[in-house]
Write a protein that holds these residues in place. Structure first.
Motif, short mmCIF file in Angstrom:
data_model
loop_
_atom_site.label_atom_id
_atom_site.label_comp_id
_atom_site.label_asym_id
_atom_site.label_seq_id
_atom_site.Cartn_x
_atom_site.Cartn_y
_atom_site.Cartn_z
N HIS A 288 45.31 -8.28 47.02
CA HIS A 288 46.67 -7.86 46.68
C HIS A 288 47.69 -8.63 47.52
O HIS A 288 48.50 -8.06 48.25
CB HIS A 288 46.84 -6.35 46.83
N ALA A 289 47.64 -9.93 47.38
CA ALA A 289 48.40 -10.84 48.24
C ALA A 289 49.90 -10.73 48.10
O ALA A 289 50.62 -11.13 49.00
CB ALA A 289 47.96 -12.27 47.96
N SER A 290 50.39 -10.18 47.02
CA SER A 290 51.83 -10.06 46.88
C SER A 290 52.42 -9.11 47.92
O SER A 290 53.56 -9.26 48.34
CB SER A 290 52.19 -9.57 45.48
N ALA A 291 51.62 -8.15 48.34
CA ALA A 291 52.07 -7.19 49.35
C ALA A 291 51.96 -7.74 50.77
O ALA A 291 52.50 -7.15 51.70
CB ALA A 291 51.27 -5.90 49.24
N SER A 292 51.29 -8.87 50.93
CA SER A 292 51.07 -9.45 52.26
C SER A 292 51.94 -10.68 52.48
O SER A 292 52.03 -11.54 51.61
CB SER A 292 49.61 -9.88 52.42
N THR A 293 52.58 -10.72 53.63
CA THR A 293 53.32 -11.90 54.05
C THR A 293 52.67 -12.38 55.33
O THR A 293 52.61 -11.65 56.32
CB THR A 293 54.80 -11.59 54.28
N THR A 294 52.13 -13.59 55.29
CA THR A 294 51.40 -14.14 56.43
C THR A 294 52.33 -14.95 57.32
O THR A 294 53.41 -15.37 56.88
CB THR A 294 50.26 -15.05 55.95
N PRO A 295 51.92 -15.21 58.56
CA PRO A 295 52.73 -16.09 59.42
C PRO A 295 52.97 -17.46 58.78
O PRO A 295 54.05 -18.02 58.90
CB PRO A 295 51.90 -16.20 60.70
N ALA A 296 51.99 -17.98 58.04
CA ALA A 296 52.16 -19.27 57.37
C ALA A 296 53.26 -19.20 56.31
O ALA A 296 53.94 -20.21 56.05
CB ALA A 296 50.85 -19.73 56.76
N ASP A 297 53.44 -18.04 55.69
CA ASP A 297 54.49 -17.88 54.68
C ASP A 297 55.88 -18.04 55.28
O ASP A 297 56.84 -18.36 54.58
CB ASP A 297 54.41 -16.49 54.02
N LEU A 298 56.01 -17.82 56.58
CA LEU A 298 57.31 -17.86 57.26
C LEU A 298 57.66 -19.24 57.81
O LEU A 298 58.75 -19.44 58.34
CB LEU A 298 57.33 -16.82 58.39
N ALA A 299 56.77 -20.20 57.66
CA ALA A 299 57.01 -21.55 58.16
C ALA A 299 58.09 -22.24 57.33
O ALA A 299 58.30 -21.91 56.16
CB ALA A 299 55.71 -22.36 58.11
N PRO A 300 58.77 -23.21 57.93
CA PRO A 300 59.74 -24.00 57.14
C PRO A 300 59.05 -24.65 55.95
O PRO A 300 57.86 -24.98 56.02
CB PRO A 300 60.22 -25.06 58.13
N PHE A 301 59.79 -24.84 54.87
CA PHE A 301 59.27 -25.48 53.66
C PHE A 301 59.76 -26.93 53.69
O PHE A 301 60.94 -27.19 53.51
CB PHE A 301 59.74 -24.75 52.41
N THR A 302 58.84 -27.85 53.92
CA THR A 302 59.19 -29.25 54.14
C THR A 302 58.97 -30.10 52.88
O THR A 302 58.40 -29.62 51.89
CB THR A 302 58.33 -29.83 55.27
N ASP A 303 59.39 -31.35 52.97
CA ASP A 303 59.13 -32.29 51.87
C ASP A 303 57.62 -32.42 51.62
O ASP A 303 57.20 -32.56 50.47
CB ASP A 303 59.71 -33.67 52.20
N GLN A 304 56.83 -32.38 52.69
CA GLN A 304 55.37 -32.46 52.53
C GLN A 304 54.84 -31.22 51.81
O GLN A 304 53.92 -31.33 50.98
CB GLN A 304 54.67 -32.62 53.89
#
Length: 162
Positions: free
Chosen positions: A81-97
């Motif tokens: 049920h991943a929609s209910a989970s926000t991981t630390p990786a989800d909070l990282a900046p969104f880069t060109d890569q």
């Protein structure tokens, strides 16, 4: 996204999926401007990474279901049920890569879905084997995956309010 039976129409299923992915990638192209603040949508929060993860996972989960049903195998339910989970990786900046990776991954998934769907007959789309929605209904359900990207929105206007 609700679990009620998806409404379908006469659009080609492969086009439904590819247009959904195009929409997500068009929005994602603006997300390198993300300011790091998660966006609240309903009772959940979304970020660029989480939106891409959710769209990708949703495509993979239902592709696994379609393939298992076509092979006559039981499906494996998603228990995370991943929609209910926000991981630390989800909070990282969104880069060109990150955008390049999302384009690569989602474009390949689009191709896989289009290849699979164009090989199915109308009867297979509407009288799909196994239990659950028809494959056509699954495709139209997947079209709702724009919800995740739309939650983050178009960030092309610098300093825009969300």
């Amino acid at each position: 996204m609700p679990d009620e039976i998806p409404t379908t129409d006469d659009r080609e299923p492969a086009l439904v999926v590819t247009l959904m992915i195009d929409h997500v990638l068009d929005l994602a192209a603006t997300w390198t401007a993300w300011d790091g603040r998660p966006v609240r949508a309903d009772e959940r929060i979304y970020t660029p990474h989480k939106a891409i993860r959710r769209v990708t996972d949703h495509l993979i989960d239902h592709l696994a279901e379609v393939e298992a049903r076509l092979a006559g195998n039981p499906t494996i339910p998603d228990r995370w049920h991943a929609s209910a989970s926000t991981t630390p990786a989800d909070l990282a900046p969104f880069t060109d890569q990150d955008l390049a990776e999302a384009r690569s991954r989602l474009t390949r998934l689009s191709q896989i879905w289009a290849s699979r769907l164009t090989k199915l007959t109308p009867d297979q789309l509407d009288r799909s084997p196994g239990a659950g929605w028809t494959f056509r209904q699954i495709v139209f359900h997947l079209a709702g995956s724009t919800y995740y990207a739309d939650a983050v929105g178009d960030l092309s206007a610098v300093g825009s309010d969300r």
